[in-house]
Structure formats: C-alpha cells, structure tokens
Design an enzyme around this catalytic site. Structure first.
Site, PDB file in Angstrom:
ATOM      1  N   PRO A 127      62.876  60.420  24.839  1.00  0.00           N
ATOM      2  CA  PRO A 127      63.799  60.608  23.885  1.00  0.00           C
ATOM      3  C   PRO A 127      63.854  62.296  23.623  1.00  0.00           C
ATOM      4  O   PRO A 127      63.363  62.865  22.573  1.00  0.00           O
ATOM      5  CB  PRO A 127      63.325  60.006  22.506  1.00  0.00           C
ATOM      6  CG  PRO A 127      61.723  59.952  22.801  1.00  0.00           C
ATOM      7  CD  PRO A 127      61.562  59.624  24.449  1.00  0.00           C
ATOM      8  N   CYS A 128      64.255  62.919  24.596  1.00  0.00           N
ATOM      9  CA  CYS A 128      64.606  64.371  24.303  1.00  0.00           C
ATOM     10  C   CYS A 128      65.749  64.742  23.273  1.00  0.00           C
ATOM     11  O   CYS A 128      65.550  65.770  22.451  1.00  0.00           O
ATOM     12  CB  CYS A 128      65.104  65.013  25.554  1.00  0.00           C
ATOM     13  SG  CYS A 128      66.514  64.117  26.486  1.00  0.00           S
TER      14      CYS A 128
END
Length: 163
Positions: A127-128
């Site tokens: 989850p950047c």
C-alpha cells in the site's frame, strides 16, 4: 523462472497482475508512471490469479482490509526494505515519507524512501498509497493523485469504490 500475467477490471480501471514463480510480482494500473513494457509480463495465463482477483474484488467492495498473497518483490535491497515497511501500514491509516524513513532506521533518507515508494511494483497490495507528504498532503503516486485519493477514501470510509 516463469512469468505470466492477466488483466482484470477494477474501479480504478484495468489492472495488470504479474506472477513470477507463483508469487505476485506486479500489480499495475493502466496509466501507472513506472509500468514496465508489456513483453516483461510474460504470456497471458489467468489461472494463477484466482485468489488475487478474489481478494482485490473484496478490497474494492470494502470487505477486505488485508491481503494474504505470496509476493515476489524484486528490487534493490533498499527498495525491498521500503516495500516491506509499507506492508506494516494498517488499512485506513497513513504515514509520511519521513515517518516511513524513520521506521526503517534511515531517518534522513525520506527522499530516497519516496523514490522507492514510487517504484513499488505491487501497488494497492503493497500500500504505497498510504504514504503522505510531511505536512499530510497528497504527494506523488505513480497512478496519479486522484487514484491515491480514491484508494484512501475507500479505506477511510469503508464504503465500496464505484465502477
């Protein structure tokens, strides 16, 4: 090494999923800035992606808050360290590039963390999108800030994303 891919629909448009030796090695949005060339994805084979597709569908309907998929992260040792740290950011929460740098023991490397974050090959699952600028503003997302906002809104509201 066996590399295959598939393409699936999502509320964010087509997603290209890439598997390398049984692990998820890529999840690319259609307009992603660092999307590799199509030939690197291998031939199309939908079979290895049944579980990834199911989990992505659950994520986009707001019923999945964590992914449980084998990952095949490939990058520099620093990039892989950053990507593994991204996996520790809880669903619905955010952090800053500076805080992420501190969490990996490199407090002055926040710019390098930002660059590694931007080259994350497995967006959404790794989850950047949960990383913000130091002042809490949306900054840098390889698929665009509108996409980043929609993903954060989905996670923070618990409401399904619309197709």
């Amino acid at each position: 090494m066996t590399t295959v891919h598939t393409v699936v629909d999502s509320p964010e448009g087509e997603l290209t999923l890439v598997s390398r030796d049984g692990g998820l090695a890529g999840l690319y949005l259609a307009n992603e800035q660092y999307r590799p060339a199509q030939p690197t994805f291998g031939h199309r084979d939908d079979r290895p992606f049944t579980e990834a597709k199911r989990q992505l569908d659950e994520y986009f309907t707001g019923t999945r808050t964590a992914f449980d998929l084998p990952l095949a992260l490939r990058g520099t040792p620093f990039q892989v360290t950053v990507w593994r740290a991204l996996l520790e950011i809880p669903y619905g929460e955010t952090t800053t590039y500076r805080e992420l740098a501190e969490s990996i023991g490199r407090p002055t490397a926040f710019r390098a963390v930002g660059l590694a974050n931007g080259k994350n090959p497995i967006s959404i699952v790794v989850p950047c999108h949960r990383v913000l600028g130091s002042d809490g503003t949306l900054t840098g997302y390889a698929a665009g800030l509108d996409c980043k906002r929609r993903l954060l809104d989905l996670e923070q509201s618990g409401r399904p994303a619309k197709l």
